[in-house]
Design an enzyme around this catalytic site. Structure first.
Site, PDB file in Angstrom:
ATOM      1  N   THR A   1       3.726 -21.081  22.403  1.00  0.00           N
ATOM      2  CA  THR A   1       4.800 -21.383  23.374  1.00  0.00           C
ATOM      3  C   THR A   1       4.381 -22.350  24.604  1.00  0.00           C
ATOM      4  OG1 THR A   1       4.443 -19.215  24.561  1.00  0.00           O
ATOM      5  CG2 THR A   1       6.005 -19.305  22.889  1.00  0.00           C
ATOM      6  N   GLU A   2       3.276 -22.824  24.560  1.00  0.00           N
ATOM      7  CA  GLU A   2       2.512 -23.531  25.571  1.00  0.00           C
ATOM      8  C   GLU A   2       3.630 -24.443  25.957  1.00  0.00           C
ATOM      9  OE1 GLU A   2      -1.040 -21.509  23.319  1.00  0.00           O
ATOM     10  OE2 GLU A   2       0.904 -22.519  23.091  1.00  0.00           O
ATOM     11  N   VAL A   3       4.152 -25.655  25.161  1.00  0.00           N
ATOM     12  CA  VAL A   3       4.761 -26.695  25.663  1.00  0.00           C
ATOM     13  C   VAL A   3       6.185 -25.947  26.369  1.00  0.00           C
ATOM     14  CG1 VAL A   3       4.249 -27.965  23.661  1.00  0.00           C
ATOM     15  CG2 VAL A   3       6.280 -26.674  23.438  1.00  0.00           C
TER      16      VAL A   3
ATOM     17  N   PHE B   1       2.450 -26.631  29.364  1.00  0.00           N
ATOM     18  CA  PHE B   1       1.121 -26.623  29.164  1.00  0.00           C
ATOM     19  C   PHE B   1       0.969 -27.259  27.784  1.00  0.00           C
ATOM     20  CE2 PHE B   1      -2.886 -23.893  28.167  1.00  0.00           C
ATOM     21  CZ  PHE B   1      -3.606 -24.408  29.150  1.00  0.00           C
TER      22      PHE B   1
END
Length: 259
Positions: A135-137, A141
């Protein structure tokens, strides 16, 4: 060796490393990463350990980075963040390249860095209720480190879908995409992982497991010609190993061999 954020035990040649921050959904921070590196190093060095199981206490396998940890990173210099990032890089690399088989037993959600841990394990068994993803985006991130391993594991197209959308996917879809090995009901997963780990301990040569894992990790980096040459050399070297001599003798004599 004393751990504060993990549980570590060895029984029947299986080392079990358990993430133990259930109140924080086993979220990663610098201390957790450091303890994981120490635990895997201990298992790697222990001649009585042949297989390693990684699991988590509580409802989640691992929810990714700890919120307090993320806030601290905002105050770090580039150099401090680079050093911190390299610690996680080393953990992923060490699990991926470890001489022993690592099995993920995933009984809850595995998100971001937590899904990264699943990605670098050799085998992974996941309950149907678990959701997995990077889920970084969604928080500005980037799933940089895991991308290196994920593309190798499931191919560029499927990796793009997971990394760019940041969506969580079901265990069933993760299995179809090749991200995990299999989906196993919650009531059966502990026994199933124990059966797989015990089978590897008793039915496979430790040297063969080590060499095969190294070959899989190496051959993708080589042109086909070089990969085949490397494989032929490993083939020849393995034939002279004591494990191979024992295995062939047992096969020819119709004897059951317990490794």
């Amino acid at each position: 060796m004393k751990f504060f954020l993990l549980q570590y035990e060895v029984a029947f040649r299986i080392a079990t490393i358990t993430l133990n921050r259930p109140d924080k959904r086993n979220a990663l921070n610098g201390a957790m990463v450091a303890e994981l590196r120490q635990a895997f190093a201990a298992a790697a060095a222990d001649e009585d350990v042949k297989v390693i199981v990684l699991k988590g206490n509580g409802e989640a396998f691992c929810a990714g980075a700890d919120l307090d940890y993320l806030q601290q990173l905002q105050q770090n210099t580039y150099e401090e963040n680079l050093a911190d990032s390299k610690e996680l890089m080393q953990l992923f690399k060490e699990i991926y390249q470890l001489d022993k088989v690592v099995i993920a037993q995933v009984e809850g959600h595995a998100v971001a860095g937590g899904c990264g841990l699943v990605t670098v394990c050799d085998l992974s068994y996941v309950v149907p209720e678990a959701m997995l993803g990077y889920t970084e985006v969604k928080i500005g991130f980037v799933p940089a480190l895991v991308a290196v391993f994920l593309v190798r594991k499931i191919g560029e197209g499927r990796a793009r879908e997971l990394l760019l959308t940041g969506r969580l996917v079901t265990a069933e879809k993760a299995a179809r995409d090749g991200l995990i090995t299999a989906v196993v009901p919650a009531a059966e997963i502990t026994a199933h992982v124990a059966k797989v780990a015990t089978s590897l301990c008793n039915e496979a040569s430790g040297n063969s497991l080590k060499v095969t894992k190294k070959l899989i990790g190496t051959v993708l980096d080589l042109p086909m010609k070089n990969g085949l040459e490397h494989a032929a050399e490993l083939n020849a070297a393995t034939r002279g190993h004591e494990d191979c001599k024992r295995g062939i003798a047992a096969f020819l004599n119709k004897e059951k061999l317990v490794w």
